[in-house]
Scaffold this motif. Sequence first.
Motif, mmCIF file in Angstrom:
data_model
loop_
_atom_site.group_PDB
_atom_site.id
_atom_site.type_symbol
_atom_site.label_atom_id
_atom_site.label_comp_id
_atom_site.label_asym_id
_atom_site.label_seq_id
_atom_site.Cartn_x
_atom_site.Cartn_y
_atom_site.Cartn_z
ATOM 1 N N ARG A 1 0.844 -1.184 0.000
ATOM 2 C CA ARG A 1 0.000 0.000 0.000
ATOM 3 C C ARG A 1 0.885 1.243 0.000
ATOM 4 N N TYR A 2 0.635 2.133 -0.944
ATOM 5 C CA TYR A 2 1.429 3.351 -1.090
ATOM 6 C C TYR A 2 0.517 4.569 -0.952
ATOM 7 N N ARG A 3 1.020 5.591 -0.318
ATOM 8 C CA ARG A 3 0.302 6.855 -0.201
ATOM 9 C C ARG A 3 1.211 7.965 -0.689
ATOM 10 N N PHE A 4 0.714 8.750 -1.646
ATOM 11 C CA PHE A 4 1.471 9.856 -2.226
ATOM 12 C C PHE A 4 0.725 11.167 -1.953
ATOM 13 N N SER A 5 1.474 12.241 -1.816
ATOM 14 C CA SER A 5 0.859 13.557 -1.660
ATOM 15 C C SER A 5 0.262 14.000 -2.985
ATOM 16 N N LYS A 6 -0.968 14.470 -2.930
ATOM 17 C CA LYS A 6 -1.601 14.975 -4.140
ATOM 18 C C LYS A 6 -1.180 16.423 -4.419
ATOM 19 N N LEU B 1 5.042 13.623 -3.513
ATOM 20 C CA LEU B 1 6.022 12.951 -2.665
ATOM 21 C C LEU B 1 5.422 11.701 -2.039
ATOM 22 N N LEU B 2 6.260 10.700 -1.883
ATOM 23 C CA LEU B 2 5.856 9.474 -1.212
ATOM 24 C C LEU B 2 5.656 9.764 0.275
ATOM 25 N N LYS B 3 4.515 9.415 0.809
ATOM 26 C CA LYS B 3 4.200 9.722 2.205
ATOM 27 C C LYS B 3 4.170 8.483 3.093
ATOM 28 N N ILE C 1 12.479 14.599 -3.103
ATOM 29 C CA ILE C 1 12.688 16.038 -3.155
ATOM 30 C C ILE C 1 13.847 16.282 -4.122
ATOM 31 N N ILE C 2 13.608 17.123 -5.121
ATOM 32 C CA ILE C 2 14.676 17.447 -6.070
ATOM 33 C C ILE C 2 15.558 18.512 -5.426
ATOM 34 N N LEU C 3 16.811 18.187 -5.237
ATOM 35 C CA LEU C 3 17.722 19.067 -4.517
ATOM 36 C C LEU C 3 18.034 20.317 -5.328
ATOM 37 N N ASN C 4 18.158 21.414 -4.617
ATOM 38 C CA ASN C 4 18.470 22.708 -5.226
ATOM 39 C C ASN C 4 17.429 23.092 -6.289
ATOM 40 N N ILE D 1 8.497 14.219 -12.213
ATOM 41 C CA ILE D 1 8.570 13.020 -11.371
ATOM 42 C C ILE D 1 7.506 12.044 -11.868
ATOM 43 N N LYS D 2 7.925 10.817 -12.094
ATOM 44 C CA LYS D 2 6.971 9.804 -12.542
ATOM 45 C C LYS D 2 7.085 8.568 -11.658
ATOM 46 N N TRP D 3 6.003 8.287 -10.957
ATOM 47 C CA TRP D 3 5.901 7.054 -10.175
ATOM 48 C C TRP D 3 5.133 6.015 -10.978
ATOM 49 N N THR D 4 5.552 4.755 -10.880
ATOM 50 C CA THR D 4 4.776 3.658 -11.465
ATOM 51 C C THR D 4 4.688 2.537 -10.442
#
Length: 945
Positions: free
Chosen positions: A682-687, A691-693, A709-712, A755-758
């Motif tokens: 089970r995955y929860r992402f911020s809408k 970000l993965l929560k 988080i993409i740095l800088n 960012i692409k999550w699959t």
Amino acid sequence: MRIVYLLVVCFFMTSSFGVAQNQTQKIYLSGTDKDHVVAWDFFCSDGRKSGEWTKIGVPSCWEQQGFGTYNYGSDKIEDRVNEYGLYKHSFFADKNWKNKDIKIVFEGVMTDAEVKVNGKLAGEVHQGAFYEFNYTITDLLQYGSNNLLEVKVNKASANESINHAERDADFWIFGGIYRPVYLTISPKNNIDRYAIDAKANGSIVADLFLDTKKADDVALTLLDVKGNKVQDLKVKDLKKEKSKFRVETKASAIKTWNPETPNLYQLKIDLLDKKGTILHSVTEKIGFRTVEVLEGDGIYVNGKRIKFKGVNRHAFHPESGRTTSKKISTEHVQLMKDMNMNAVRMSHYPPDKHFLEVCDSLGLFVIDEICTWHNPVLDTKVARKIVKETVVRDVNHPSVILWANGNEQGWNSEVDADFAQWDIQKREVIHPWSIYKKTNTIHYSHYHSLINDAYSQEKILFPTEFLHGLYDGGHGAGLEDYWNIMWNLPLSAGGFLWDFADEGIERTDKNNQIDLQGSKAADGIVGPYMEKEASYFAIKEIWSPIFIEKRYVTPDFNGMFRIENRYHYTNLKDCKLTASWLKFKEPKEAGHQILHKSKVQLPALQPGAKGELYIPKPQGWQQADALHLTATDVNGHEIFTWSYPVASPKKSNLEKVEYSNNGLVKTTSTDRIIAVTAGEYRYRFSKENGLLKEVKKGETLIPLTDGPIILNQKDKVQDIQITSLDNKTEILVIFEEKKWMPAWSTIKEKRSDVIKWTVHANGLLDLRVEFKGFRNLKGYRGITFSFPEKEVAGMQWLGDGPYRVWRNRTKGTRFQVWENDYNNTVTGQAGGEYEFVYPEFKGFFSNLYWSKVKGNHNNGFTVYCRTPHTYLRMLTPEEPKDNKKGAAKRKVHPAFPTGDISFVMNIPGMGTKFQFAESTGPHGNSEHYFGNDDEPIVMDLTFEF
């Protein structure tokens, strides 16, 4: 104690009856080293266990036996106790000694020593802690009975210049008879001492200082180190002076001494009377070598211009302080040789005799130094005595090629010429950190100083201290850049790193806790007990005498490597090389498979020559994950193992990541959360930002959150798109468009980071992040996540290891599967559960292919990386508790990205005690150049929970 005492008595008897009458016997009154001591009566004036007579093992530093007080050189004089110690010891003098010449020899006493035999002074009080001295006691002994030896040792000297030179220096201050004490029993007509100059052409000149009027001639024999005769030597010239003979001869077909092939012989000298009877016979180990310091050119040994690959070294052990052993000396030299060093500087005093013996036999150049420390300098009277004692003791060691008249302005220039007075070889004298005569030995100069364009540019340049190794700084960090210049600069003679080992002492007043005096003694390549830090292996690669030009094994690989012979005396054909093609197993399995292994003939390259090395490509070589090249020297010792990934990260992980279309992926969303379920995952992402929560596997919470988080990057999220299919769900996060071209570019283009999550049906989670690749920038480029440190148990990974890297210390690693348990080690810091536990768990690890992060509650994960040249950031190293404050703390404690686990394309450099990373060379610069790339940087990962 009693067992050791009995052993010493047995040795005494063996020595007395096993040595010919015309030879010198040595009879120990003390033990021989830290592990073999003899109990003497002892009284300490102040501090611990003071005010009463008891026993102490000799040799020893009395602090380590529980007496007196501890002092470091920086302690205020007025706050020190400066106790003294009284020693008593009885020994038997055989009647057969009555017509002999008998001396008592002290190899080292800290600091002033008053010696009495049977209640009478043996001579004047000796001053100076690091120097061998002796007294003739023939007329003080009672033969056929016991004799009483009494020694008063003052921890502080009555001579203030000695106190400043030795007691105020930047190292631990001890008291006691810390080196062995023995008697020498010589024939009445004897050679008091001798100085030998054995040149590379076989010529030998020896000065014999005589205590006899009966001597008339000399016979010389050359032996091998086992005592077998090599040849009788014909005396070519014998000059007789009052109490001195100078003899000249020449040996034929000898093998010269150098650090790569330290060939040693023994020279047997027989002193003869007019009838040819041997009055006295002595034997000394020698090495045939010629040292020349040529102004405006370099330092030559046996006609070869050399470069020092050196380190500074204290005589020290955490259990026993300055009392050591030949076993310790051997271990230290072997470690230096293993790092491909060829030189060592005695810092800042003459070492134990056995250390120089080991340097002779195993092969290291030595700078031998008298003990001084800044200003004021030693007074001339005592300085002259100290120079004499140093040179007279060490003159015959082939390893000693230079003298140092003290350290960092501590030299008394009035005694510079005294070295030559006692040195038959007339070695050059240097002033460490100074321009002096032919040399410039500047300390801790920045990288750009190696341009060497000052008014002193004709001087031979070799820093006797550089790249100070405080904590994890210096040493291997910066050495690659320094050495690239040093090796190619004609007037560079290399240099000496500071320093070999952390000088941590076991405090007997603090339950044997290691004390490094905060940041003052935490500057070693190895720890107090020789624990290897990362710089150990970086130095080993950078100073490898076989230099292999950097290259990559790609599908176009033709088998060719460009190499250089950086030996001074050895042809590469005399070394061996093995090529191994390896296949690494799955993260669930350990180990690797050797697909093919073969011996490769190295080309016949003379020292300094460059050439090509061809590695045959076996059938199916492209199926390998890595190529390892292991070189061994003429003695079979490993020089280094170089490693080269063969498969790209994408190809290597292709078979490891197995997707499945079986099962359903369910997706729901609210105003704030996107929830995706795939079987037990089970995955929860911020809408709001993608970000993965939260991650759950069954009822187990996997605490990887708040990423990527993409740095800088501070761009705003422009859109989030969700695509749900039966066997996977895709979440696409699109950031606002921003300029990515250089400011001066005529083309003004904008680009969005993505960012692409699959989420796949079998629970695998892909992450693809596209972010702008700037031409050059300061700061990190990559992505980061949070993962509580308290949940991390360890990690296994395929990549470079097992040690972490810095931008200016990427050498010394090996590409393979590694496994490290969690630790919170602070490099060089004493105390705590993880004291001197290496490799450090936290930091940056280069060339990541995959990593299995182990959780403390079965809550870890595996991540597969398909992006080449990715650094894994694993947690944040703790700052040393005694680190400097303000901006200076960044010298040895670089800033880390936000978060806990990161995947980055660039990392910071590491500085030194005295330098920010930027001053250590190009690799230490905080600015990174990526170049003008039309495509974005892509971070392509798969998580398996």
